[in-house]
Design a protein around this motif. Structure first.
Motif, PDB file in Angstrom:
ATOM      1  N   SER A 229       0.803  -1.205   0.000  1.00  0.00           N
ATOM      2  CA  SER A 229       0.000   0.000   0.000  1.00  0.00           C
ATOM      3  C   SER A 229       0.837   1.257   0.000  1.00  0.00           C
ATOM      4  O   SER A 229       0.326   2.350  -0.089  1.00  0.00           O
ATOM      5  N   ALA A 238      -5.315   1.560  -4.881  1.00  0.00           N
ATOM      6  CA  ALA A 238      -6.524   0.749  -4.975  1.00  0.00           C
ATOM      7  C   ALA A 238      -7.771   1.477  -4.510  1.00  0.00           C
ATOM      8  O   ALA A 238      -8.863   1.178  -4.937  1.00  0.00           O
ATOM      9  N   LYS A 264      -9.012  -4.980  -5.749  1.00  0.00           N
ATOM     10  CA  LYS A 264      -7.792  -4.242  -6.060  1.00  0.00           C
ATOM     11  C   LYS A 264      -7.591  -4.209  -7.571  1.00  0.00           C
ATOM     12  O   LYS A 264      -7.846  -5.186  -8.267  1.00  0.00           O
TER      13      LYS A 264
END
Length: 406
Positions: A229, A238, A264
């Protein structure tokens, strides 16, 4: 006295009008040249540019033989990259090599892997009249696993880890896109402006590098490390509402013809629009109908954003694919049976695919089934979309090769 421009392969009248900043756009340029159909110009045709135009990059390139093309040596004279970021003063002091001529009057500079507008560069040498390569000069070679290996140990000695806002030095030998990094680039400090997976976007040169190829100088962050992330990133791909900087137009779909993305982003799905039109016109057709896409590419190569990347567009007749894919429509410059697309539209297709792959950490791969990261509408419905031209690019592996630069 008007300027004469000789049409090259992939040119469109709107693109020429944009390049030379013709007042009134391509309609005025068509009228000035007595062109009755603005969609039909031919290679070798001479276009007269009105005196009222700002002249784009002609003043700088007129002193050298030919025009700016692949291999030309240039200096940046403008204040902004094509992506909108400010060009630092020290960047303007260097000479760069043009590695790709893109749509919309943009050039890709080899040494810093950044896009600039042709009007914002000065031709130093190597003017060319040759047709630019259809594919990027980006190398497929990946940084060695040992490249910049000292960066991990360097960052561990400072507080926190590399994140957005960190000051770093580049220690690796290649950018994340594969091109070699000149030694003078490594001599300076940079600011991290975005984190995506294992890659970081460097603000001052608008180029992606692997985090392992960076040395943390200052500004380490203690948040979430460098996981999938991103460390300290404020734009999580995402779910963070990201949008491609290549889009120069937009149509606000709001929540129409879409719903919240539940997966995602891991795929790209390419469609064709079955019409010779601009990107915004493509988007408005969908907004006024019952379909949608995240992006639209016009015959002139312009890119328009539609449904936000955080939302699933109604494109592929398959919810599972749409929730995982960034989808876009490409306008055609001919009808049945081939449904071809223009050179400018194809170049923008490649550029947009690279941008999406870079931001979401996608490795482009077409394997003929829905399990690949490159998918197509015909896999999910009884349709000819994206048409024989683009379908052949997919099935032959050419699209994948062009995205990778091989």
């Amino acid at each position: 006295m008007s300027t004469t421009y000789v049409v090259k392969s992939g040119d469109t009248l709107s693109g020429i009008a944009d390049r030379y900043k013709v007042s009134g756009g391509y309609q005025a340029l068509a009228k000035y040249n007595g062109i009755t159909n603005p969609n039909k110009i031919s290679v070798g045709q001479k276009i007269q540019i009105p005196d009222s135009s700002t002249g784009g990059s002609t003043s700088s390139s007129s002193s050298s033989s030919g025009s700016i093309g692949v291999g030309s040596k240039v200096k940046i004279t403008g204040s902004k990259y094509a992506t909108g970021q400010t060009v630092p003063g020290w960047v303007k002091q260097n000479t760069y090599t043009v590695s790709e001529v893109g749509s919309g009057g943009k050039l890709l500079l080899k040494e810093i892997v950044s896009w600039v507008y042709a009007k914002d560069v000065q031709l130093i040498s190597g003017g060319t009249t040759s047709k630019p390569s259809s594919s990027s000069s980006t190398s497929t070679s990946k940084p060695s696993s040992s490249s910049g290996s000292s960066s991990s140990s360097s960052s561990s000695t400072t507080s926190g880890s590399i994140g957005v806002g960190s000051t770093v030095k580049i220690t690796g030998s290649t950018y994340a896109t594969g091109q070699s990094i000149p030694s003078w680039v490594k001599a300076k400090n940079y600011t991290v402006s975005q984190i995506s997976g294992s890659k970081a976007l460097i603000k001052e040169i608008v180029s992606w590098v692997y985090i392992k190829d960076l040395q943390l100088v200052s500004g380490g962050t203690s948040s979430s490390g460098s996981g999938s992330s991103g460390s300290g990133s404020t734009s999580k791909p995402a779910t963070g509402g990201t949008k491609s900087s290549l889009a120069t137009e937009s149509v606000d779909f709001g929540n129409k013809n879409s719903n919240a993305r539940t997966s995602k982003v891991s795929k790209i799905t390419i469609h064709h629009m079955a019409g010779n039109m601009g990107a915004k016109a493509c988007a408005n057709m969908h907004k006024n109908g019952s379909a949608s896409a995240n992006y639209y590419i016009g015959s002139d190569g312009t890119i328009c954003s539609g449904v936000a990347e955080t939302r699933r567009a109604w494109t592929s007749s398959n919810g599972t694919n749409d929730h995982q894919a960034i989808t876009f429509e490409v306008a055609n410059n001919s009808g049945a049976p081939d449904w071809t697309v223009s050179k400018a539209a194809y170049n923008s297709t490649i550029a947009l695919c690279r941008d999406i792959c870079s931001r979401y950490g996608i490795t482009p791969h077409f394997n003929g089934s829905a399990s690949g990261s490159l998918t197509a509408h015909y896999m999910f419905a009884s349709t000819a979309c994206p048409g024989p031209y683009l379908k052949n690019k997919l099935k032959s592996g050419q699209l994948e090769k062009d995205i990778k630069g091989s």
